[in-house]
Design a protein around this motif. Structure first.
Motif, short mmCIF file in Angstrom:
data_model
loop_
_atom_site.label_atom_id
_atom_site.label_comp_id
_atom_site.label_asym_id
_atom_site.label_seq_id
_atom_site.Cartn_x
_atom_site.Cartn_y
_atom_site.Cartn_z
N THR A 85 24.46 -46.19 27.00
CA THR A 85 23.76 -46.26 25.67
C THR A 85 23.89 -47.44 24.99
O THR A 85 23.49 -47.61 23.67
CB THR A 85 24.78 -45.55 24.58
N SER A 86 23.77 -48.46 25.93
CA SER A 86 23.77 -49.97 25.37
C SER A 86 22.41 -50.44 25.26
O SER A 86 21.70 -50.54 26.41
CB SER A 86 24.48 -51.01 26.08
N PRO A 87 21.62 -50.73 24.18
CA PRO A 87 20.48 -51.32 24.32
C PRO A 87 20.04 -52.56 25.05
O PRO A 87 19.26 -52.61 25.71
CB PRO A 87 20.25 -51.47 22.65
N VAL A 88 21.26 -53.43 24.90
CA VAL A 88 21.12 -54.65 25.60
C VAL A 88 21.23 -54.37 27.06
O VAL A 88 20.47 -55.05 28.01
CB VAL A 88 22.32 -55.82 25.41
N ALA A 89 22.18 -53.46 27.85
CA ALA A 89 22.13 -53.35 28.98
C ALA A 89 20.91 -52.30 29.62
O ALA A 89 20.41 -52.92 30.75
CB ALA A 89 23.40 -52.24 29.29
N ILE A 90 20.33 -51.75 28.80
CA ILE A 90 19.05 -51.05 29.25
C ILE A 90 18.13 -51.82 29.22
O ILE A 90 17.00 -51.81 30.35
CB ILE A 90 18.88 -49.80 28.06
N LEU A 91 18.06 -52.78 28.37
CA LEU A 91 16.81 -53.83 28.27
C LEU A 91 17.04 -54.73 29.60
O LEU A 91 15.93 -54.96 30.25
CB LEU A 91 16.88 -54.65 27.10
N ARG A 92 18.30 -55.22 29.79
CA ARG A 92 18.50 -55.80 31.07
C ARG A 92 17.95 -55.19 32.37
O ARG A 92 17.38 -55.73 33.35
CB ARG A 92 19.72 -56.32 31.09
N GLU A 93 18.41 -54.02 32.55
CA GLU A 93 18.15 -53.08 33.51
C GLU A 93 16.83 -52.93 33.88
O GLU A 93 16.05 -52.89 34.99
CB GLU A 93 18.79 -51.69 33.75
N TRP A 95 14.41 -54.85 32.76
CA TRP A 95 13.57 -56.04 33.12
C TRP A 95 13.94 -56.21 34.57
O TRP A 95 13.07 -56.91 35.11
CB TRP A 95 14.09 -57.16 32.37
N SER A 96 15.25 -55.96 34.96
CA SER A 96 15.55 -56.16 36.46
C SER A 96 14.51 -55.24 37.48
O SER A 96 14.03 -55.84 38.45
CB SER A 96 17.01 -55.59 36.81
#
Length: 886
Positions: A85-93, A95-96
């Motif tokens: 549910t973390s927007p930052v974690a989702i964005l990072r994944e 991009w990965s």
């Protein structure tokens, strides 16, 4: 729709590519109704940029629209559950995942988001942030309703995205798409039908093409695709599209769509009562259901073919159940013809009862709109013996248009129905019966004799003063007059028409049918006599009466329109002819399926008289194939002869030889039409084998009265003049002086200039021809003016004439007209530019290659080549080598 068949979106594609390739941020938002090609355009963009960018796809889904980040799940498989549910974690994944696909090449990210209107808010925010930060380029597709998500719309408001709205395809683009899909030429009228039926929607067009090929309706003949009957919404391709769309809706929405499709147009209040206002509003928001006359008006499905497919999906039992529930709320007569047909068709499908009067009214209307299955079904259900003759007349009309001429005659002969003795119903059966008998090969004398016998049978059963008997006798007289015209006995026809007109006056107010018939026959007679302007007046009066009484008349409309069009073409009123031909499809584009071959044959004649050879040839060859399938206007002989002539004149000898070998000289048709066909057939033979046709053309006026009549003689003389017979110009001047209209006047002016041999005379003729809408002959006149002025040493006048010639040539829109008279001008040398172009042509270069080499337009090259042909006395490019060596 496959990406390789993407057409009509060049501007949008070019702009999208430019935006996505620019530095900084870039996004393209494609908005269009379902099936209009937004997904196909996005796929084409992705395919073109796949070598420059890493493409990652996201698909919106109604099922996931309430699930945060649900559509991004395929790219988040390695994300720990606690970070889901973390927007930052989702964005990072996310991009990965991109970095893995990029493989260290430094490529940009291109996001292709389909059905963005179904995205959840959280996913939309992630995608918007990627664009705003400049990390990704974006192409998103969406329907207008519910529309783009707020985060993507904000990109547009902020100037970071371009919104492109895709509209339905135009007719020309539909033709291009159909031909790419089919892999061949499609008949112009068939393309127009497909455009009308699909309303320019590419997805529906593909379904119609595939289904029509599967059921044998769309066929290929000699390389030309054409339709053989009305389009149907019962095909599997269309059904699959409809099923997929329906499955995305709720049960209440599906029920609402079934009700609308079965009973459209349905009052909004009725639908509100059945399924609730919220359901109706949801369907309208998604543009599945539309209001006919604005807010609050009756409702219909978003597309007619979608409606038909839905009706085929609903089972008869379900349809009857809905009808029983809804019909009480649909009180009153339908306000439109379409509403009446839908009401009756629905009842027949469910086995519900319909009264005979309404059945007959619907059958007649359906036949006029060429809704043949409904016409047959409704007429076949009529039970009243008193109404059966009228029902049989409707069924006969359907059979006639389908080419079943014997079946047509047999239906009308029951109880002498072809004599129109039932004056209370639709009339015109007598002419339809005679047309069917003629098309089946029966001679006029036999047709009239049988009509007299039927009238005598009636006479034995009735009093002499019986109005019905008088009515039948008048029908017989009309058939006698029609027979005289059909056989070419126009002198007798004039006397007969005078007597018929006097009888109508003496008998009191003439019935509408008789007045229209008289005017139509006068139109034909005046055309053959070389008085097309008077003929047009008679034809216009007949058409006005038709419009005022169209609901009562059967077949007579086609009878009038053909004669009016031929009069317009002889007068040189190309616009009037075109407007008349458009009436065949005014009520329904299906008319182009049944009448398309005849329509395009007449358009081809119009184009030939205007000098637009290439356009005419493009229409006429497909028209021949259509005429061989269906020919209700009996124009096959003329269409084949025109196509043969156009192919020979344009230098396509292989096509001309094939068409010449297939000419049907015994095809049905009136004497006037067959005489015109004979002229073009002989002219084509002359072009193919010099000396075989021109002499016969010259002899025709002496061999019979018909070919000596001005309306036919004038066409003979024009063809002979175009073939190079100088003496024909003298006769043109004499014949045209007694005629009216721009066509005759233009040729009379050209003939006078040719006989005087003065440059200014050719200029005057060219100006008159150009003003009369005949750019081909005008270009010839101006070219003759150039040659004459040059010979007279008048260089400024020659240059001015050359400008006028080029203007006429530019308006042709196709290959230039070759003037055979120039064969006598071989002493006139080629200009320096003409020599250069001829030399390059002889070396084997194409017109485009020559244009590129000399840095001129292709049309300039064509113009110089055709003038060189005239000076060298040749007709085709293949003869250039021998001509220049000589």
């Amino acid at each position: 729709m496959q990406a390789e068949h993407l057409v009509g979106r060049d501007a949008e594609l070019e702009l999208a590519m430019e935006i996505l390739r620019q530095e900084g941020t870039g996004a393209v938002l494609l908005v269009a109704d379902s099936g209009n090609g937004k997904t196909a355009l996005a796929a084409e963009i992705a395919a073109r940029l796949a070598g420059e960018m890493v493409v990652m796809r996201v698909h919106g889904s109604p099922a996931l629209s309430a699930v945060p980040y649900g559509v991004l799940a395929p790219y988040l498989l390695d994300l720990p559950v606690e970070q889901a549910t973390s927007p930052v974690a989702i964005l990072r994944e996310f991009w990965s995942q991109f970095e893995k696909r990029r493989g260290g090449e430094g490529a940009r990210l291109l996001l292709i988001v389909d059905d963005a209107h179904d995205l959840d808010e959280a996913s939309t925010q992630i995608l918007a942030e990627l664009v705003t930060a400049g990390w990704a380029r974006l192409v998103a597709t969406s329907r207008p309703r519910p529309g783009l998500p707020a985060a993507l719309l904000q990109l547009w408001y902020d100037g970071l995205a371009e919104r492109l709205e895709l509209h339905p395809l135009e007719k020309e683009t539909v033709t291009e798409l159909a031909e790419k899909t089919l892999g061949g030429t499609i008949m112009s009228s068939a393309a127009e039908v497909l455009h009308s039926a699909s309303e320019g929607n590419p997805l529906l067009l593909h379904c119609l093409l595939e289904d029509s090929k599967t059921d044998g309706n769309l066929v290929r003949r000699n390389g030309v695709w054409l339709l053989t009957r009305a389009l149907s919404g019962s095909g599997e391709s269309l059904a699959e599209v409809v099923r997929n769309r329906v499955l995305r809706t709720s049960e209440a929405e599906r029920e609402a769509m079934y009700i609308v499709a079965l009973s459209e147009p349905v009052p909004a209040a009725v639908l509100d009562t059945q399924v609730g206002r919220d359901t109706v509003r949801a369907l309208m928001d998604s543009r599945l259901v539309l209001s006919v006359n604005g807010p609050g008006g009756p409702l219909k499905m978003w597309h007619p073919m979608f409606s038909e497919a839905l009706r085929n999906i609903v089972s008869p039992a379900r349809s009857l159940q809905i009808r029983q529930r809804v019909v009480q709320q649909l009180l009153g007569e339908p306000s439109t013809a379409e509403g009446l047909l839908r009401t009756v068709s629905w009842a027949l499908d469910c086995g519900d009862d319909v009264d005979d009067e309404r059945l007959l009214q619907s059958a007649f209307l359906a036949a006029k709109l060429l809704r043949n299955p409904l016409a047959i079904a409704a007429a076949g259900k009529v039970r009243s013996e008193a109404l059966r003759p009228r029902a049989r007349a409707v069924m006969a009309m359907v059979r006639y248009n389908d080419g079943d001429y014997r079946g047509t005659a047999q239906l009308l002969e029951e109880s002498s129905g072809f004599l129109d003795v039932d004056t209370s119903g639709p009339v015109g059966a007598s002419l339809l019966w005679a047309a069917a008998r003629t098309a089946a090969g029966d001679p006029s004398a036999s047709i009239v004799s049988d009509a007299r016998t039927a009238a005598k049978t009636l006479m034995g059963e009735r009093e002499t003063a019986d109005p019905v008997l008088q009515h039948a006798e008048r029908r017989v007289r009309e058939l006698e007059l029609a027979g005289l015209a059909n056989d070419g006995h126009y002198e007798e026809l004039r006397e007969g028409l005078d007597r018929f007109a006097q009888a109508l006056v003496s008998d009191g107010p003439a019935p509408v049918m008789d007045r229209i018939f008289l005017l139509a026959m006068q139109c034909e007679l005046l055309t053959v006599e070389g008085q097309p302007l008077q003929a047009l007046e008679a034809g216009r009066e007949a058409l006005l009466l038709l419009d005022e009484n169209d609901h009562d008349l059967l077949y007579i409309g086609d009878f009038v329109l053909l004669r009016f069009t031929l009069a317009a073409l002889e007068s040189g009123d190309w616009e009037a002819a075109g407007t008349a031909l458009e009436r065949y499809a005014a009520g329904s584009a299906t008319g182009l399926i049944y009448f398309g071959g005849g329509i395009e044959a007449l358009k081809g004649l119009s184009l030939l008289r205007q000098g637009r050879l290439e356009q005419a040839a493009g229409l006429l060859t497909p028209a021949v194939e259509a005429l061989r399938v269906r020919d209700p206007l009996q124009l096959r002989s003329l269409g084949e002869a025109l196509a043969f002539y156009a192919a020979a004149k344009s230098g396509n000898s292989l096509l001309a030889q094939r068409l010449g070998g297939e000419l049907e000289t015994d095809a049905a048709g009136g004497a006037f039409v067959k005489a015109l066909a004979e002229l073009f057939r002989l002219a084509g033979q002359e072009l193919l084998s010099k000396g075989t046709g021109l002499q016969k053309l010259s002899q025709l006026p002496e061999q019979g009265h018909l070919h000596g009549m001005p309306g036919i003689l004038m066409q003979n003389l024009v063809l002979r003049a175009e073939l190079g017979e100088v003496r024909a110009m003298e006769s043109i001047q004499e014949t045209a002086s007694s005629m009216a209209g721009g066509w005759a006047a233009g040729w009379q002016s050209l003939a006078a200039a040719q006989l005087r041999g003065e440059g200014q005379g050719f200029v005057n003729a060219g100006n008159l021809l150009a003003a009369s809408g005949m750019p081909g002959p005008a270009a010839v006149a101006f070219d003759k003016a150039v040659v004459t002025f040059d010979a007279e040493g008048k260089r400024p006048e020659a240059r001015q004439a050359a400008v006028l010639r080029d203007v006429s040539e530019a308006s042709l829109g196709d290959a230039l007209v070759h003037d055979p008279h120039a064969e006598a001008d071989r002493s006139i040398p080629l200009t320096r530019r003409e020599q250069d172009i001829v030399a390059l042509a002889v070396s084997g270069l194409t017109d485009r290659q020559i244009a590129e080499k000399l840095m001129v337009s292709v049309r300039t090259v064509e113009g110089h080549l055709y003038r060189s042909y005239a000076k060298l006395g040749i007709r085709r490019r293949e003869d250039l080598g021998a001509a220049v060596r000589h």
